[in-house]
Design an enzyme around this catalytic site. Sequence first.
Site, PDB file in Angstrom:
ATOM      1  N   SER A  65      85.322 -63.853 -23.618  1.00  0.00           N
ATOM      2  CA  SER A  65      86.148 -64.701 -24.493  1.00  0.00           C
ATOM      3  C   SER A  65      87.130 -63.863 -25.302  1.00  0.00           C
ATOM      4  O   SER A  65      86.925 -62.667 -25.527  1.00  0.00           O
ATOM      5  CB  SER A  65      85.264 -65.490 -25.469  1.00  0.00           C
ATOM      6  OG  SER A  65      84.313 -66.263 -24.777  1.00  0.00           O
TER       7      SER A  65
HETATM    8  N1  SAH Z   1      79.751 -64.795 -23.964  1.00  0.00           N
HETATM    9  C1  SAH Z   1      80.382 -64.121 -22.831  1.00  0.00           C
HETATM   10  C2  SAH Z   1      81.515 -64.899 -22.199  1.00  0.00           C
HETATM   11  C3  SAH Z   1      81.064 -66.128 -21.619  1.00  0.00           C
HETATM   12  S1  SAH Z   1      81.982 -66.822 -20.277  1.00  0.00           S
HETATM   13  C4  SAH Z   1      80.866 -62.748 -23.199  1.00  0.00           C
HETATM   14  O1  SAH Z   1      80.739 -62.341 -24.363  1.00  0.00           O
HETATM   15  O2  SAH Z   1      81.366 -62.056 -22.318  1.00  0.00           O
HETATM   16  C5  SAH Z   1      80.786 -68.099 -19.981  1.00  0.00           C
HETATM   17  C6  SAH Z   1      79.545 -67.629 -19.275  1.00  0.00           C
HETATM   18  O3  SAH Z   1      78.653 -68.729 -19.239  1.00  0.00           O
HETATM   19  C7  SAH Z   1      79.796 -67.211 -17.829  1.00  0.00           C
HETATM   20  O4  SAH Z   1      79.296 -65.936 -17.605  1.00  0.00           O
HETATM   21  C8  SAH Z   1      79.038 -68.280 -17.024  1.00  0.00           C
HETATM   22  O5  SAH Z   1      78.478 -67.795 -15.821  1.00  0.00           O
HETATM   23  C9  SAH Z   1      77.951 -68.694 -18.016  1.00  0.00           C
HETATM   24  N2  SAH Z   1      77.344 -70.007 -17.778  1.00  0.00           N
HETATM   25  C10 SAH Z   1      77.930 -71.165 -17.379  1.00  0.00           C
HETATM   26  N3  SAH Z   1      77.017 -72.156 -17.262  1.00  0.00           N
HETATM   27  C11 SAH Z   1      75.807 -71.613 -17.608  1.00  0.00           C
HETATM   28  C12 SAH Z   1      74.471 -72.111 -17.669  1.00  0.00           C
HETATM   29  N4  SAH Z   1      74.151 -73.366 -17.341  1.00  0.00           N
HETATM   30  N5  SAH Z   1      73.497 -71.258 -18.059  1.00  0.00           N
HETATM   31  C13 SAH Z   1      73.762 -69.964 -18.370  1.00  0.00           C
HETATM   32  N6  SAH Z   1      75.012 -69.419 -18.316  1.00  0.00           N
HETATM   33  C14 SAH Z   1      76.017 -70.242 -17.932  1.00  0.00           C
END
Ligand code: SAH
Length: 218
Positions: A65
């Site tokens: 993000s």
């Molecule tokens: N917080 C992260 C960025 C998140 S991007 C950072 O600091 O880099 C969103 C993430 O959520 C992605 O890696 C995606 O694979 C994950 N995601 C999406 N749906 C999800 C779910 N149901 N359970 C766990 N992770 C999930």
Amino acid sequence: MMKHLDPRNEDSNQLAKKLKARGIKDENVLKAIASVPRDQFVCSESILEAYYDKPLPIGEGQTISQPFTVAYQTELLELNKEDKVLEIGTGSGYQAAILCEIVNEVYSVERHKSLYQTAKKRLSKLNYQANLFYGDGYKGLPNYAPFDKIIITAAAPEIPENLLTQLTIGGKMVLPLGNTIGQTMTVINRLSECDYRTTKHGAFRFVPMIKGIDTECI
Ligand code: SAH
């Protein structure tokens, strides 16, 4: 904790100053931004942009993000050092590292195995003691609940019911709520066993929260 605050890391100090100028007030959040080396969480092609205030690709079609968004969501959590925090969407592990700088107990769930594995190696190399799990964040972590704070870092089309029940009474969840076009940053306070209060905090855009783990998309 300040363990990564290195006076030579001008870049992360500058990023923290920029976010302060953009409206982030929580000193603990600004200190965490100044302390975590974001260049360690991006891929080599993006290294020169690591301290820009923008999201960057991390593989599997996902992104780390934008720093402002990380700081804004973290500020909304109103963290105390004693809080036990659950993050949904580990991604690169950057948000988990920011949480580790502020609180004692961090849990994070990721549905992509490769991202989970990379984040696990990266965080342990940097000495961050986050508890990482490969799984479906919609289910939360019932065996480790309740949590004082829950942060979802992917766009949730609806409020995940399981996560609401994994909040302590008096706890708080911060999530971008909405469809793939855009979301509203939403804060849900758990007031009692069955009462919740919801407030809205502006428009954002995240990658979607998807049900199931990567091998079993639902
Ligand atoms: N917080 C992260 C960025 C998140 S991007 C950072 O600091 O880099 C969103 C993430 O959520 C992605 O890696 C995606 O694979 C994950 N995601 C999406 N749906 C999800 C779910 N149901 N359970 C766990 N992770 C999930």
